[in-house]
Design a protein around this motif. Structure first.
Motif, PDB file in Angstrom:
ATOM      1  N   PRO A  95       0.811  -1.231   0.000  1.00 12.07           N
ATOM      2  CA  PRO A  95       0.000   0.000   0.000  1.00 12.07           C
ATOM      3  C   PRO A  95       0.835   1.267   0.000  1.00 12.07           C
ATOM      4  O   PRO A  95       2.051   1.215   0.236  1.00 12.07           O
ATOM      5  CB  PRO A  95      -0.801  -0.122   1.305  1.00 12.07           C
ATOM      6  CG  PRO A  95       0.058  -0.953   2.191  1.00 12.07           C
ATOM      7  CD  PRO A  95       0.777  -1.912   1.300  1.00 12.07           C
ATOM      8  N   SER A  96       0.194   2.416  -0.203  1.00 11.48           N
ATOM      9  CA  SER A  96       0.867   3.726  -0.187  1.00 11.48           C
ATOM     10  C   SER A  96       1.551   3.957   1.149  1.00 11.48           C
ATOM     11  O   SER A  96       0.981   3.672   2.199  1.00 11.48           O
ATOM     12  CB  SER A  96      -0.157   4.858  -0.300  1.00 11.48           C
ATOM     13  OG  SER A  96      -0.761   4.844  -1.516  1.00 11.48           O
ATOM     14  N   GLY A  97       2.755   4.464   1.083  1.00  9.76           N
ATOM     15  CA  GLY A  97       3.456   4.870   2.302  1.00  9.76           C
ATOM     16  C   GLY A  97       4.137   3.747   3.049  1.00  9.76           C
ATOM     17  O   GLY A  97       4.667   3.954   4.146  1.00  9.76           O
ATOM     18  N   GLY A 117       3.931   3.245  -9.760  1.00 14.53           N
ATOM     19  CA  GLY A 117       3.021   4.270  -9.237  1.00 14.53           C
ATOM     20  C   GLY A 117       3.203   5.569 -10.001  1.00 14.53           C
ATOM     21  O   GLY A 117       2.234   6.279 -10.289  1.00 14.53           O
ATOM     22  N   ALA A 118       4.461   5.867 -10.372  1.00 12.11           N
ATOM     23  CA  ALA A 118       4.735   7.098 -11.121  1.00 12.11           C
ATOM     24  C   ALA A 118       4.098   7.025 -12.507  1.00 12.11           C
ATOM     25  O   ALA A 118       3.726   8.056 -13.084  1.00 12.11           O
ATOM     26  CB  ALA A 118       6.235   7.340 -11.234  1.00 12.11           C
ATOM     27  N   VAL A 119       3.961   5.815 -13.051  1.00 17.80           N
ATOM     28  CA  VAL A 119       3.324   5.656 -14.369  1.00 17.80           C
ATOM     29  C   VAL A 119       1.837   6.056 -14.252  1.00 17.80           C
ATOM     30  O   VAL A 119       1.325   6.852 -15.047  1.00 17.80           O
ATOM     31  CB  VAL A 119       3.468   4.206 -14.885  1.00 17.80           C
ATOM     32  CG1 VAL A 119       2.754   4.037 -16.223  1.00 17.80           C
ATOM     33  CG2 VAL A 119       4.941   3.807 -14.990  1.00 17.80           C
ATOM     34  N   TYR A 120       1.158   5.530 -13.206  1.00 17.71           N
ATOM     35  CA  TYR A 120      -0.258   5.897 -13.006  1.00 17.71           C
ATOM     36  C   TYR A 120      -0.387   7.381 -12.662  1.00 17.71           C
ATOM     37  O   TYR A 120      -1.330   8.054 -13.080  1.00 17.71           O
ATOM     38  CB  TYR A 120      -0.890   5.018 -11.913  1.00 17.71           C
ATOM     39  CG  TYR A 120      -1.134   3.619 -12.422  1.00 17.71           C
ATOM     40  CD1 TYR A 120      -2.255   3.334 -13.197  1.00 17.71           C
ATOM     41  CD2 TYR A 120      -0.215   2.594 -12.190  1.00 17.71           C
ATOM     42  CE1 TYR A 120      -2.472   2.066 -13.711  1.00 17.71           C
ATOM     43  CE2 TYR A 120      -0.407   1.325 -12.700  1.00 17.71           C
ATOM     44  CZ  TYR A 120      -1.541   1.060 -13.460  1.00 17.71           C
ATOM     45  OH  TYR A 120      -1.742  -0.190 -13.976  1.00 17.71           O
ATOM     46  N   ARG A 121       0.560   7.905 -11.881  1.00 16.89           N
ATOM     47  CA  ARG A 121       0.524   9.330 -11.531  1.00 16.89           C
ATOM     48  C   ARG A 121       0.700  10.193 -12.788  1.00 16.89           C
ATOM     49  O   ARG A 121       0.077  11.238 -12.925  1.00 16.89           O
ATOM     50  CB  ARG A 121       1.620   9.651 -10.511  1.00 16.89           C
ATOM     51  CG  ARG A 121       1.283   9.153  -9.119  1.00 16.89           C
ATOM     52  CD  ARG A 121       2.439   9.329  -8.146  1.00 16.89           C
ATOM     53  NE  ARG A 121       2.092   8.786  -6.853  1.00 16.89           N
ATOM     54  CZ  ARG A 121       1.464   9.461  -5.890  1.00 16.89           C
ATOM     55  NH1 ARG A 121       1.169  10.726  -6.068  1.00 16.89           N
ATOM     56  NH2 ARG A 121       1.152   8.875  -4.749  1.00 16.89           N
ATOM     57  N   ALA A 122       1.569   9.758 -13.710  1.00 12.89           N
ATOM     58  CA  ALA A 122       1.797  10.527 -14.941  1.00 12.89           C
ATOM     59  C   ALA A 122       0.534  10.544 -15.798  1.00 12.89           C
ATOM     60  O   ALA A 122       0.172  11.586 -16.359  1.00 12.89           O
ATOM     61  CB  ALA A 122       2.966   9.935 -15.720  1.00 12.89           C
ATOM     62  N   SER A 155      -4.864   9.561  -9.567  1.00  8.96           N
ATOM     63  CA  SER A 155      -4.144   8.350  -9.980  1.00  8.96           C
ATOM     64  C   SER A 155      -4.853   7.106  -9.445  1.00  8.96           C
ATOM     65  O   SER A 155      -4.943   6.082 -10.119  1.00  8.96           O
ATOM     66  CB  SER A 155      -2.679   8.386  -9.535  1.00  8.96           C
ATOM     67  OG  SER A 155      -2.579   8.407  -8.142  1.00  8.96           O
ATOM     68  N   SER A 156      -5.385   7.205  -8.230  1.00 12.56           N
ATOM     69  CA  SER A 156      -6.081   6.060  -7.656  1.00 12.56           C
ATOM     70  C   SER A 156      -7.362   5.775  -8.453  1.00 12.56           C
ATOM     71  O   SER A 156      -7.747   4.615  -8.640  1.00 12.56           O
ATOM     72  CB  SER A 156      -6.364   6.372  -6.188  1.00 12.56           C
ATOM     73  OG  SER A 156      -7.293   5.508  -5.668  1.00 12.56           O
ATOM     74  N   LYS A 157      -7.993   6.839  -8.963  1.00  9.74           N
ATOM     75  CA  LYS A 157      -9.212   6.641  -9.764  1.00  9.74           C
ATOM     76  C   LYS A 157      -8.884   6.034 -11.134  1.00  9.74           C
ATOM     77  O   LYS A 157      -9.517   5.068 -11.547  1.00  9.74           O
ATOM     78  CB  LYS A 157      -9.941   7.982  -9.946  1.00  9.74           C
ATOM     79  CG  LYS A 157     -10.513   8.486  -8.636  1.00  9.74           C
ATOM     80  CD  LYS A 157     -11.242   9.792  -8.848  1.00  9.74           C
ATOM     81  CE  LYS A 157     -11.760  10.307  -7.502  1.00  9.74           C
ATOM     82  NZ  LYS A 157     -12.191  11.703  -7.576  1.00  9.74           N
ATOM     83  N   VAL A 158      -7.869   6.587 -11.822  1.00  8.68           N
ATOM     84  CA  VAL A 158      -7.568   6.043 -13.160  1.00  8.68           C
ATOM     85  C   VAL A 158      -7.049   4.603 -13.046  1.00  8.68           C
ATOM     86  O   VAL A 158      -7.290   3.777 -13.920  1.00  8.68           O
ATOM     87  CB  VAL A 158      -6.589   6.919 -13.990  1.00  8.68           C
ATOM     88  CG1 VAL A 158      -7.102   8.328 -14.172  1.00  8.68           C
ATOM     89  CG2 VAL A 158      -5.194   6.948 -13.428  1.00  8.68           C
ATOM     90  N   ALA A 159      -6.376   4.308 -11.915  1.00  8.96           N
ATOM     91  CA  ALA A 159      -5.804   2.966 -11.742  1.00  8.96           C
ATOM     92  C   ALA A 159      -6.885   1.905 -11.516  1.00  8.96           C
ATOM     93  O   ALA A 159      -6.608   0.708 -11.593  1.00  8.96           O
ATOM     94  CB  ALA A 159      -4.821   2.966 -10.565  1.00  8.96           C
ATOM     95  N   SER A 160      -8.129   2.352 -11.242  1.00 16.50           N
ATOM     96  CA  SER A 160      -9.182   1.352 -11.013  1.00 16.50           C
ATOM     97  C   SER A 160      -9.897   0.990 -12.323  1.00 16.50           C
ATOM     98  O   SER A 160     -10.819   0.186 -12.330  1.00 16.50           O
ATOM     99  CB  SER A 160     -10.181   1.877  -9.981  1.00 16.50           C
ATOM    100  OG  SER A 160     -10.857   2.982 -10.529  1.00 16.50           O
TER     101      SER A 160
HETATM  102  O1   DC Z   1       2.564   4.013  -5.322  1.00 17.35           O
HETATM  103  P1   DC Z   1       1.881   5.337  -5.637  1.00 17.35           P
HETATM  104  O2   DC Z   1       1.234   5.976  -4.438  1.00 17.35           O
HETATM  105  O3   DC Z   1       2.785   6.273  -6.353  1.00 17.35           O
HETATM  106  O4   DC Z   1       0.685   4.955  -6.661  1.00 17.35           O
HETATM  107  C1   DC Z   1      -0.191   5.924  -7.179  1.00 17.35           C
HETATM  108  C2   DC Z   1      -1.559   5.276  -7.440  1.00 17.35           C
HETATM  109  O5   DC Z   1      -1.446   4.327  -8.497  1.00 17.35           O
HETATM  110  C3   DC Z   1      -2.164   4.550  -6.235  1.00 17.35           C
HETATM  111  O6   DC Z   1      -3.502   4.932  -6.056  1.00 17.35           O
HETATM  112  C4   DC Z   1      -2.139   3.109  -6.597  1.00 17.35           C
HETATM  113  C5   DC Z   1      -1.986   3.072  -8.095  1.00 17.35           C
HETATM  114  N1   DC Z   1      -1.096   2.009  -8.531  1.00 17.35           N
HETATM  115  C6   DC Z   1      -1.666   0.871  -9.028  1.00 17.35           C
HETATM  116  O7   DC Z   1      -2.893   0.747  -9.038  1.00 17.35           O
HETATM  117  N2   DC Z   1      -0.862  -0.127  -9.499  1.00 17.35           N
HETATM  118  C7   DC Z   1       0.463  -0.012  -9.467  1.00 17.35           C
HETATM  119  N3   DC Z   1       1.203  -1.005  -9.938  1.00 17.35           N
HETATM  120  C8   DC Z   1       1.057   1.150  -8.931  1.00 17.35           C
HETATM  121  C9   DC Z   1       0.253   2.152  -8.461  1.00 17.35           C
END
Ligand code: DC
Length: 228
Positions: free
Chosen positions: A17-19, A41-46, A104-109
């Motif tokens: 998880p985060s953190g 995570g940086a990929v989803y953030r980008a 990022s958490s929304k697009v990652a879902s």
């Molecule tokens: O690890 P991070 O906090 O930088 O990740 C950003 C967001 O991307 C977080 O909501 C979870 C998502 N994420 C994901 O779904 N799958 C991954 N492999 C990495 C990150």
């Protein structure tokens, strides 16, 4: 050191998880092994930052997927670790902003977004090896990784670490808000149907709540020595 892409180059996955400290642990382990590192995570953030810049909504699946297919994202070595460029411009600070974290958490879902990013992430598998940091590195992106770690920590400890990081940067932060945001993001990441943040069946779980960074890195390296 060869940097050619090799389908069977060894991979160590560090999910959690985060953190939980994945970024610092992955960087430390990669440095000790002399391997490459992928911060997924940086990929989803980008993707999230690019969507915000272009006013693409979090529920616009086709707009977001098109964005992923056209993503101009480069990770480069920098004095302070890895630096990220999006469409040619450095975006390290932007990627850490709260609105980008939430987006990022929304697009990652969105399943189509995750599929569109698979090849990009797999292209980082290079000799002499890759340390891949994320949520689904061991379960979906690199299911054949030789060594899988799931790094966890209590939500209180993770919120404390984040609070300290932001305070050290001179930002004005509210602990309770940060704690609640982290809990909400955890819930979304763990409960989503596609690639939820759960340990792979063959993952080695490390709870870093009361461990120093150095101890966690040593623990991961001990698992790597056994399995790779
Ligand atoms: O690890 P991070 O906090 O930088 O990740 C950003 C967001 O991307 C977080 O909501 C979870 C998502 N994420 C994901 O779904 N799958 C991954 N492999 C990495 C990150």
């Amino acid at each position: 050191m060869s940097t050619s892409r090799v389908a069977n180059a060894p991979v160590v996955t560090i999910d959690g998880p985060s953190g939980a400290g994945k970024g610092a642990v992955s960087a430390g382990v990669a440095r000790r092994l002399g391997w490459h590192v992928l911060d997924s995570g940086a990929v989803y953030r980008a993707v999230a930052a690019a969507a915000l810049d272009r006013a693409i909504a979090a529920d616009d699946e086709s707009g977001l997927t098109a964005l992923c297919e056209d993503l101009d994202l480069v990770f480069e070595a920098a004095p302070a670790g890895i630096s990220v460029r999006l469409n040619g411009s450095p975006v390290d600070d932007r990627l850490r902003q709260e609105e980008v974290s939430v987006m990022s958490s929304k697009v990652a879902s969105i399943p189509a977004v995750r599929s569109a990013l698979l090849d990009f992430q797999r292209s980082y598998r290079r000799l002499p090896g890759l340390v891949a940091d994320g949520r689904d590195m061991g379960t979906v992106v690199f299911p054949d990784a030789s060594c899988k770690v799931f790094l966890d920590a209590s939500v209180e400890e993770r919120a404390n670490r984040r609070y300290k990081q932001l305070k050290d940067k001179g930002e004005n932060v509210n602990f309770l808000r940060l704690f609640r945001d982290l809990e909400a993001r955890d819930r979304r990441d763990r409960e989503r149907t596609v690639s939820p943040t759960v340990p792979a069946e063959d993952a080695f779980v490390i709870d870093s709540t009361s461990m120093t960074l150095k101890t966690v890195i040593e623990n991961v390296l001990a698992v790597v020595r056994q399995r790779v």
